[in-house]
Structures are given as C-alpha cells and as structure tokens.
Design a protein around this motif. Sequence first.
Motif, PDB file in Angstrom:
ATOM      1  N   ARG A   7       0.847  -1.191   0.000  1.00  0.00           N
ATOM      2  CA  ARG A   7       0.000   0.000   0.000  1.00  0.00           C
ATOM      3  C   ARG A   7       0.883   1.242   0.000  1.00  0.00           C
ATOM      4  O   ARG A   7       1.858   1.314   0.738  1.00  0.00           O
ATOM      5  CB  ARG A   7      -0.916   0.029   1.231  1.00  0.00           C
ATOM      6  CG  ARG A   7      -1.928  -1.103   1.268  1.00  0.00           C
ATOM      7  CD  ARG A   7      -2.727  -1.061   2.559  1.00  0.00           C
ATOM      8  NE  ARG A   7      -3.686  -2.147   2.626  1.00  0.00           N
ATOM      9  CZ  ARG A   7      -4.933  -2.074   2.199  1.00  0.00           C
ATOM     10  NH1 ARG A   7      -5.370  -0.937   1.676  1.00  0.00           N
ATOM     11  NH2 ARG A   7      -5.746  -3.101   2.289  1.00  0.00           N
ATOM     12  N   THR A  48     -12.726   4.265  -5.747  1.00  0.00           N
ATOM     13  CA  THR A  48     -12.072   3.912  -7.004  1.00  0.00           C
ATOM     14  C   THR A  48     -12.613   4.831  -8.100  1.00  0.00           C
ATOM     15  O   THR A  48     -13.594   5.547  -7.902  1.00  0.00           O
ATOM     16  CB  THR A  48     -12.355   2.459  -7.403  1.00  0.00           C
ATOM     17  OG1 THR A  48     -13.764   2.327  -7.679  1.00  0.00           O
ATOM     18  CG2 THR A  48     -11.952   1.489  -6.301  1.00  0.00           C
ATOM     19  N   LYS A  74     -10.280   9.333 -13.166  1.00  0.00           N
ATOM     20  CA  LYS A  74      -8.930   8.992 -12.702  1.00  0.00           C
ATOM     21  C   LYS A  74      -7.929  10.037 -13.193  1.00  0.00           C
ATOM     22  O   LYS A  74      -7.051  10.480 -12.440  1.00  0.00           O
ATOM     23  CB  LYS A  74      -8.544   7.606 -13.229  1.00  0.00           C
ATOM     24  CG  LYS A  74      -7.109   7.203 -12.917  1.00  0.00           C
ATOM     25  CD  LYS A  74      -6.782   5.853 -13.544  1.00  0.00           C
ATOM     26  CE  LYS A  74      -5.317   5.480 -13.320  1.00  0.00           C
ATOM     27  NZ  LYS A  74      -4.988   4.172 -13.950  1.00  0.00           N
ATOM     28  N   GLU A  89      -4.078   9.802  -3.125  1.00  0.00           N
ATOM     29  CA  GLU A  89      -4.286   8.516  -3.790  1.00  0.00           C
ATOM     30  C   GLU A  89      -3.702   7.395  -2.940  1.00  0.00           C
ATOM     31  O   GLU A  89      -2.603   7.532  -2.390  1.00  0.00           O
ATOM     32  CB  GLU A  89      -3.612   8.512  -5.165  1.00  0.00           C
ATOM     33  CG  GLU A  89      -3.707   7.173  -5.890  1.00  0.00           C
ATOM     34  CD  GLU A  89      -2.920   7.143  -7.199  1.00  0.00           C
ATOM     35  OE1 GLU A  89      -3.034   6.141  -7.935  1.00  0.00           O
ATOM     36  OE2 GLU A  89      -2.181   8.114  -7.469  1.00  0.00           O
ATOM     37  N   GLU A  90      -4.437   6.302  -2.827  1.00  0.00           N
ATOM     38  CA  GLU A  90      -3.916   5.099  -2.190  1.00  0.00           C
ATOM     39  C   GLU A  90      -3.765   4.031  -3.268  1.00  0.00           C
ATOM     40  O   GLU A  90      -4.747   3.626  -3.895  1.00  0.00           O
ATOM     41  CB  GLU A  90      -4.846   4.590  -1.093  1.00  0.00           C
ATOM     42  CG  GLU A  90      -4.294   3.336  -0.412  1.00  0.00           C
ATOM     43  CD  GLU A  90      -5.225   2.765   0.648  1.00  0.00           C
ATOM     44  OE1 GLU A  90      -4.715   2.179   1.620  1.00  0.00           O
ATOM     45  OE2 GLU A  90      -6.456   2.895   0.486  1.00  0.00           O
ATOM     46  N   ARG A  91      -2.533   3.603  -3.496  1.00  0.00           N
ATOM     47  CA  ARG A  91      -2.263   2.559  -4.484  1.00  0.00           C
ATOM     48  C   ARG A  91      -2.057   1.231  -3.775  1.00  0.00           C
ATOM     49  O   ARG A  91      -1.238   1.120  -2.866  1.00  0.00           O
ATOM     50  CB  ARG A  91      -1.018   2.900  -5.301  1.00  0.00           C
ATOM     51  CG  ARG A  91      -1.178   4.111  -6.203  1.00  0.00           C
ATOM     52  CD  ARG A  91       0.101   4.383  -6.969  1.00  0.00           C
ATOM     53  NE  ARG A  91      -0.017   5.583  -7.792  1.00  0.00           N
ATOM     54  CZ  ARG A  91       0.997   6.120  -8.463  1.00  0.00           C
ATOM     55  NH1 ARG A  91       2.208   5.553  -8.397  1.00  0.00           N
ATOM     56  NH2 ARG A  91       0.811   7.208  -9.185  1.00  0.00           N
ATOM     57  N   ARG A  93      -0.926  -2.510  -4.509  1.00  0.00           N
ATOM     58  CA  ARG A  93      -0.275  -3.367  -5.497  1.00  0.00           C
ATOM     59  C   ARG A  93      -0.411  -4.821  -5.068  1.00  0.00           C
ATOM     60  O   ARG A  93       0.203  -5.262  -4.122  1.00  0.00           O
ATOM     61  CB  ARG A  93       1.198  -2.995  -5.642  1.00  0.00           C
ATOM     62  CG  ARG A  93       1.423  -1.596  -6.199  1.00  0.00           C
ATOM     63  CD  ARG A  93       2.911  -1.345  -6.434  1.00  0.00           C
ATOM     64  NE  ARG A  93       3.145  -0.044  -7.033  1.00  0.00           N
ATOM     65  CZ  ARG A  93       3.341   1.069  -6.349  1.00  0.00           C
ATOM     66  NH1 ARG A  93       3.330   1.023  -5.019  1.00  0.00           N
ATOM     67  NH2 ARG A  93       3.544   2.218  -6.958  1.00  0.00           N
ATOM     68  N   SER A  99      -6.363   1.632  -7.433  1.00  0.00           N
ATOM     69  CA  SER A  99      -6.112   2.923  -6.791  1.00  0.00           C
ATOM     70  C   SER A  99      -7.410   3.488  -6.236  1.00  0.00           C
ATOM     71  O   SER A  99      -8.480   3.332  -6.845  1.00  0.00           O
ATOM     72  CB  SER A  99      -5.513   3.917  -7.794  1.00  0.00           C
ATOM     73  OG  SER A  99      -4.181   3.583  -8.115  1.00  0.00           O
ATOM     74  N   TYR A 101      -9.134   7.120  -4.281  1.00  0.00           N
ATOM     75  CA  TYR A 101      -8.924   8.566  -4.195  1.00  0.00           C
ATOM     76  C   TYR A 101      -9.864   9.170  -3.151  1.00  0.00           C
ATOM     77  O   TYR A 101     -11.002   8.726  -2.986  1.00  0.00           O
ATOM     78  CB  TYR A 101      -9.185   9.225  -5.556  1.00  0.00           C
ATOM     79  CG  TYR A 101      -8.432   8.573  -6.683  1.00  0.00           C
ATOM     80  CD1 TYR A 101      -7.114   8.928  -6.958  1.00  0.00           C
ATOM     81  CD2 TYR A 101      -9.039   7.578  -7.458  1.00  0.00           C
ATOM     82  CE1 TYR A 101      -6.412   8.316  -7.980  1.00  0.00           C
ATOM     83  CE2 TYR A 101      -8.336   6.955  -8.480  1.00  0.00           C
ATOM     84  CZ  TYR A 101      -7.029   7.321  -8.741  1.00  0.00           C
ATOM     85  OH  TYR A 101      -6.336   6.704  -9.742  1.00  0.00           O
TER      86      TYR A 101
END
Length: 408
Positions: A7, A48, A74, A89-91, A93, A99, A101
């Motif tokens: 994260r 999202t 986005k 933004e939180e990504r 992986r 992602s 927002y």
Amino acid sequence: MVKNVEREIISREFPKNLEERLEAILSSVNTEYKSVTLGFLLDDSWKTKSDIRNTAESYVNPVTNIIPNANSFKAYCISTFIPIGAVAEERIRGRIPVSYYKLTEDGKKYGKPIAQFSLRTAADKNLSMYEIFGSTNSPGKTRSPFNIAKILFELEKEDNLRQVDLVNECGLANVNVRQHLLRLKNIGFVDYDSVSGEESGWSKYEWIKGKNLENIKPVCKLPTLTKKVANKMKELRISDCNELAKILDYKYSAHISKILSGLEKQGFVKKVKFKGKEFKAGEKKSEVSITEKGRKFVSEFLEPVYLALEDDFDGIYQEIEIFDDPSLTSYYISRGFSLYKNVCPGYKRKSKEENESRILQILKNQKLRKKEIDEAFGKDVAIYLKELVESGEIKKEREGSAVYYSLA
C-alpha cells in the motif's frame, strides 16, 4: 494463503503562496467536469475511479447526461487534483492493482467549496468556465486560467491599457496575451482592438462621413465584394476585415483586408486612432478595456475565490448553501455537464466505446425501436446498434411490423 499487498499513499502539499494557490485552484475548475468531481463526487472516503462515476450517476441520469468514463475521473485526480494537494491517492499493489482517491484536508477546506461555487457561477451565467479559462495546457511558467485571471485583475484596476502594458504587468509573452485577449473579447469580457500594421487583419477602419458610394472603384478586380464591404462599412462606421468576413459570410478575410486598404487609398475609410496612452515607435498600437460583464466576473467570482484562499469564505459559503437541496444539486450538475459538453473540443470525437456505452444505458430496463433510441441519443445510431447486436450485448426482436432492441 493470502499474499501481502503493498500500500502506498500519494499526497502532495497544498501551496502556501497565495498566487500559487490561485493558479492551482483555477486549473482545477476550468471545466465543469472537474468542478463536479472535486465539489460533489469526491469526499473523505476512499473511492475507485468506478466509484466516482457511480456517484455521478446517483446525481444525474446517464441517459440524458454525458457523464465522463471512469478513466476520465482517474485522469482528473492524477493530472490535476493530486499535484495541487487537493486529493490523495492510495495505491494497492497486488494480483490486481487498484487505486483509491479521496479529498485531503485542504481539498475539503478549499477545493470542495470553490469547485461548488465555480459550478454555480457557470450555470447561473450560462457560460462554461472552459470558455473563460480555456485549457490548462499553455506555454510559459504559469497556466492559462491563472494568466487570464491576472489579465482581468489588471484591467479591473486600470482601464484603457495597451497589449504591451499587459505583457509587462503580467510577465507573459506577447503572443499569449493576444490569444487570451481574443478569448476574452469573444465572450464579451473585454473590448480589444489592435491597429498595428505588424498584425495583418487586425487594423480597424472608420468610414469617412459624406463619401458617396457611387464613386468607389473596384479593388483587386472584386467589384461585388468591394461594394458589399463599402456598404457595410458605411453602415457599421468602424470595423475590421475579420468582423466584416463574419458578417458578410465571406471565407477569405485577406481579400477584405486588401479592399479596406484600397478604400483607404481612395479616401473612403481611414485607420482608427485610439484614445489613451501615446504609442512609442515600434510598440504595438492597441487598446484594451474591461467590459461591465468582465467586471462582474471579477467581483462576483475571482475576488471571492481569492478571498477564500485567504480563509475568508463568507462570499462563497452563502452562494453554495443551495447545494443542501439534493434536487438543486442534481440540477446544477446536469446544467454544468451540458455547458461543458457544448464547448468541449473532444465531445464530437467521442470514442465508439463511449457511444455504445451510452446506448446500453438508454436500453437499461426497457426495449425500444431504433427511432426511439435515435431520439434519446440525439443522432442516428444504426452503426452502433449493428455492432452491439453482432457482439451479443443487445438483442434485436421483431414484434409484428416493428423491430425492438433490448439488452441481451
């Protein structure tokens, strides 16, 4: 076994400098799509890109409104809101990266109310912010919306400036100032005239009283056009080749420019001399003044935004109280979408996927004949219906002599 996921929170700092804040905010509200996203669709919960679009659908009917696709929302976040510190933004992986927002504290404090205020202003004035500020893509160190605001502030302080004065005061290139002035003139915010011989097509001419039209000789072997230009000049008294080309619906303004020059030599028109400051040798001879419409925009929009960025929100909060009413909120969002749709450069180039997606929305929970779909869409959709039937996304059924389409 569940694998660990990475994260990452991406967040920027909102500008401290007042001018930098103004540039950041104006670039975030130069279209109604951006204003709606920042002012209504994002909040302090993670969403999202699809969540953002679904929120838009909760406000307005996707059949009767052109709602941007999820990737557009986005893009607004990544290209505009995150860099200025209004959105984080939180990504995540993992096997399927995703992602999320949400508004930052400064986004809630400054971005949200100013975006709502911007939407109301555009709808009430029936003028998209894009028509005023244009695209954020512009040459130079500062962006177009901020540069236009600087020009309006300068003109509001001192009337009857020259183009070169604005170049010096705003620190912008001459060609950029001219482009901004033409935009502002087009929407009635400024009166702008340039009589420099260096700028072909922008010389203003004045009809000389008492001249007899019958004595005019054809210019450039264009007798009919010469007569039309002369008649219109006598009627308008002051004009230029570009204005005359539009009025006469004539394609080549250069021809009209030559005719005006010829009429000047014959003594029927003369170049306009402006009041105001003296012109030094080599400077562009021009005159710019702000109109009442332009002054109102400065006092009713730019100044309240400027004050809000200094933490004085009185002028804005009073105007956005109407959004406590859900029905008014939906009305203004729909109105904003419509305003921007009418001026958006890319609207007429909508992708095939977006058009097909809209047809699927139209057919949601109902079956319709092609004529009814055409009316709801606003144009002939035969090519899209054919491809949607072939792909199996919709079905085509005959009932008597009528053919109906519905979701598969």
